[in-house]
Design a protein around this motif. Structure first.
Motif, short mmCIF file in Angstrom:
data_model
loop_
_atom_site.label_atom_id
_atom_site.label_comp_id
_atom_site.label_asym_id
_atom_site.label_seq_id
_atom_site.Cartn_x
_atom_site.Cartn_y
_atom_site.Cartn_z
N TYR A 146 0.84 -1.20 0.00
CA TYR A 146 0.00 0.00 0.00
C TYR A 146 0.88 1.26 0.00
N LYS A 147 1.84 1.29 0.92
CA LYS A 147 2.73 2.46 1.01
C LYS A 147 3.58 2.62 -0.25
N LEU A 168 1.31 4.03 -3.12
CA LEU A 168 0.97 5.45 -2.94
C LEU A 168 2.19 6.33 -3.15
N THR A 169 3.33 5.88 -2.66
CA THR A 169 4.57 6.64 -2.86
C THR A 169 4.91 6.73 -4.34
N ILE A 191 2.24 10.39 -3.78
CA ILE A 191 1.54 10.80 -2.57
C ILE A 191 2.54 10.73 -1.42
N ILE A 208 0.99 9.92 3.53
CA ILE A 208 0.22 8.67 3.49
C ILE A 208 -0.41 8.40 4.85
N GLU A 223 -8.03 5.73 -0.11
CA GLU A 223 -6.81 6.39 0.38
C GLU A 223 -6.04 7.04 -0.77
N GLY A 241 -5.38 10.95 -1.15
CA GLY A 241 -4.00 11.39 -1.27
C GLY A 241 -3.78 12.24 -2.50
#
Length: 134
Positions: free
Chosen positions: A87-88, A91-92, A96, A99, A119, A123
């Motif tokens: 997930y991280k 998003l990175t 984003i 987070i 999310e 973001g």
């Protein structure tokens, strides 16, 4: 004196979020590769101005179908969830920076597709908020 000018410039850039604005515009240029880049940038800046005035989300590179694809890449076994680390990472990768460290499913290390999309959308909205200061 030069140090003071550099500091003033850094404060100005940060205050108006100009680095983020230019990063986002440059990313859109490289992604879309328009035939007429100046007109494209003018259009995006007009959209950003409208976004600022109306409170509508500004333009970005990812729509719902892109978020679905990113999730599927992170979930090749089609388990319908990804880990918190995935997930991280996703998003990175989408740019984003702020987070949510406690999304639904974090305790079980199972972030659902729906939570991921929520999310990611939020973001991206925060990223486009950099344009509010135009």
């Amino acid at each position: 004196m030069a140090a003071r000018r550099e500091e003033d410039a850094a404060v100005y850039l940060e205050k108006h979020k100009l680095i983020e604005l230019m990063d986002n515009l440059t990313s859109m240029l490289f992604f879309h590769r328009p035939e007429k880049p100046r007109e494209f940038l003018i259009e995006k800046l007009e959209q950003l101005k409208l976004s600022q005035q109306s409170g509508v989300i500004g333009p970005n590179l990812f729509d719902d179908s892109n978020l679905d694809v990113v999730f599927r890449i992170m979930d090749p076994d089609n388990k319908q969830y990804i880990t918190f680390v995935q997930y991280k990472q996703a998003l990175t990768m989408m740019g984003i920076k702020d987070i949510n460290e406690c999304p639904d499913g974090v305790n079980e290390d199972r972030i659902s597709h729906e939570t991921f999309k929520t999310e990611a959308t939020q973001g991206l909205e925060r990223c486009s908020a950099t344009y509010v200061q135009l």
